[in-house]
Scaffold this motif. Structure first.
Motif, PDB file in Angstrom:
ATOM      1  N   TYR A  14     -51.776  -3.517 -19.534  1.00 40.76           N
ATOM      2  CA  TYR A  14     -51.345  -3.454 -20.764  1.00 40.76           C
ATOM      3  C   TYR A  14     -50.583  -4.771 -21.208  1.00 40.76           C
ATOM      4  O   TYR A  14     -50.012  -5.621 -20.838  1.00 40.76           O
ATOM      5  CB  TYR A  14     -49.972  -2.291 -20.916  1.00 40.76           C
ATOM      6  N   TRP A  33     -44.620   6.595 -24.165  1.00 44.85           N
ATOM      7  CA  TRP A  33     -44.603   6.206 -25.501  1.00 44.85           C
ATOM      8  C   TRP A  33     -46.039   5.395 -25.560  1.00 44.85           C
ATOM      9  O   TRP A  33     -46.448   4.883 -26.817  1.00 44.85           O
ATOM     10  CB  TRP A  33     -43.827   5.187 -25.708  1.00 44.85           C
ATOM     11  N   ILE A  34     -46.909   5.301 -24.691  1.00 39.12           N
ATOM     12  CA  ILE A  34     -48.276   4.494 -24.600  1.00 39.12           C
ATOM     13  C   ILE A  34     -49.272   5.571 -24.561  1.00 39.12           C
ATOM     14  O   ILE A  34     -50.610   5.232 -24.341  1.00 39.12           O
ATOM     15  CB  ILE A  34     -48.318   3.445 -23.827  1.00 39.12           C
ATOM     16  N   ASP A  35     -49.140   6.913 -24.596  1.00 38.69           N
ATOM     17  CA  ASP A  35     -50.271   7.932 -24.503  1.00 38.69           C
ATOM     18  C   ASP A  35     -51.091   7.585 -25.769  1.00 38.69           C
ATOM     19  O   ASP A  35     -51.048   7.509 -26.776  1.00 38.69           O
ATOM     20  CB  ASP A  35     -49.577   9.283 -24.622  1.00 38.69           C
ATOM     21  N   VAL A  80     -52.978   4.887 -26.444  1.00 37.85           N
ATOM     22  CA  VAL A  80     -53.028   3.419 -26.798  1.00 37.85           C
ATOM     23  C   VAL A  80     -54.401   3.010 -26.009  1.00 37.85           C
ATOM     24  O   VAL A  80     -54.766   2.878 -25.196  1.00 37.85           O
ATOM     25  CB  VAL A  80     -51.925   2.676 -26.321  1.00 37.85           C
ATOM     26  N   MET A  86     -56.371  -0.283 -25.418  1.00 38.57           N
ATOM     27  CA  MET A  86     -56.000  -1.664 -24.908  1.00 38.57           C
ATOM     28  C   MET A  86     -57.312  -2.631 -24.843  1.00 38.57           C
ATOM     29  O   MET A  86     -58.150  -2.003 -24.104  1.00 38.57           O
ATOM     30  CB  MET A  86     -55.246  -1.659 -24.092  1.00 38.57           C
TER      31      MET A  86
END
Length: 212
Positions: free
Chosen positions: A141, A163-165, A167, A169
């Motif tokens: 990340y 909170w990064i479900d 995302v 990258m």
């Protein structure tokens, strides 16, 4: 003959010496005269401005102002910069000029896990013939520059951080820094990952793309 500089060191967990030897073999096979150094003082050498390619393999650690200034000037003037994983994307955390040049900086990973690498630019010569593939390593990340030309991505789940479900990258990118070309791949936690053909092919092509 094109000249390349590999500078290795830093955190031993990323096996920098082994990685440097593998990269040296790749570059020599591709026609480079390769210089290997294991101190950041190599970056301060004015001669690096005449090189074709610089490959940092130096996770964490520190870099002096004159070292990063000369490195940045070399790349801005046309020298290629290429690297992988923490050796380039988590080096010199306090050196924002270095991070600006690279186009990203590691911030977290969920450990060694299975994840998917999705090729987003199959038309790019670096990714030619490579389809999306499963990979087992540290899923990086990162904080990334929106001006990067992204060639591959990965998608995070909520398993390790809610909170990064979802995302998406960047995993592989290229960019320009002045007249220099910059290439980065977040794959390659340890030297054994070079046995994955997609990983090693992408990095090898990316280094050749970056080199002037």
């Amino acid at each position: 003959m094109r000249q390349a500089l590999i500078v290795w060191g830093g955190w031993e967990g990323h096996e920098p010496r082994q990685g440097a030897e593998i990269i040296r073999a790749f570059l020599q096979e591709d026609g480079f005269d390769v210089r290997l150094e294991n101190t950041t003082r190599a970056f301060a050498d004015p001669a690096i401005r005449n090189y074709s390619l610089i490959v940092p393999i130096f996770t964490m650690s520190k870099i002096e102002k004159d070292e990063v200034s000369n490195l940045e000037a070399a790349v801005r003037g046309g020298v290629g910069l290429a690297g992988y994983h923490g050796g380039m994307g988590d080096a010199f955390r306090e050196a924002v000029d270095y991070q600006f040049m690279v186009g990203g900086q590691w911030v977290a990973h969920p450990g060694i896990i299975d994840y998917q690498v999705d090729v987003t630019r199959p038309d790019d010569p670096v990714m030619a013939g490579i389809e999306s593939f499963p990979y087992r390593s540290e899923q990086y990340y990162m904080h990334v520059d929106p001006s990067n030309e992204v060639l591959a991505t990965t998608t995070f789940t909520a398993e390790h951080a809610s909170w990064i479900d979802g995302v998406v990258m960047p995993v592989v990118w290229k960019r320009r820094h002045g007249t220099g070309r910059v290439f980065y791949s977040s794959l390659g936690h340890v030297a054994s990952e070079f046995a994955v053909p997609q990983m090693s092919t992408i990095l090898r092509r990316g280094m050749n793309w970056a080199a002037r």
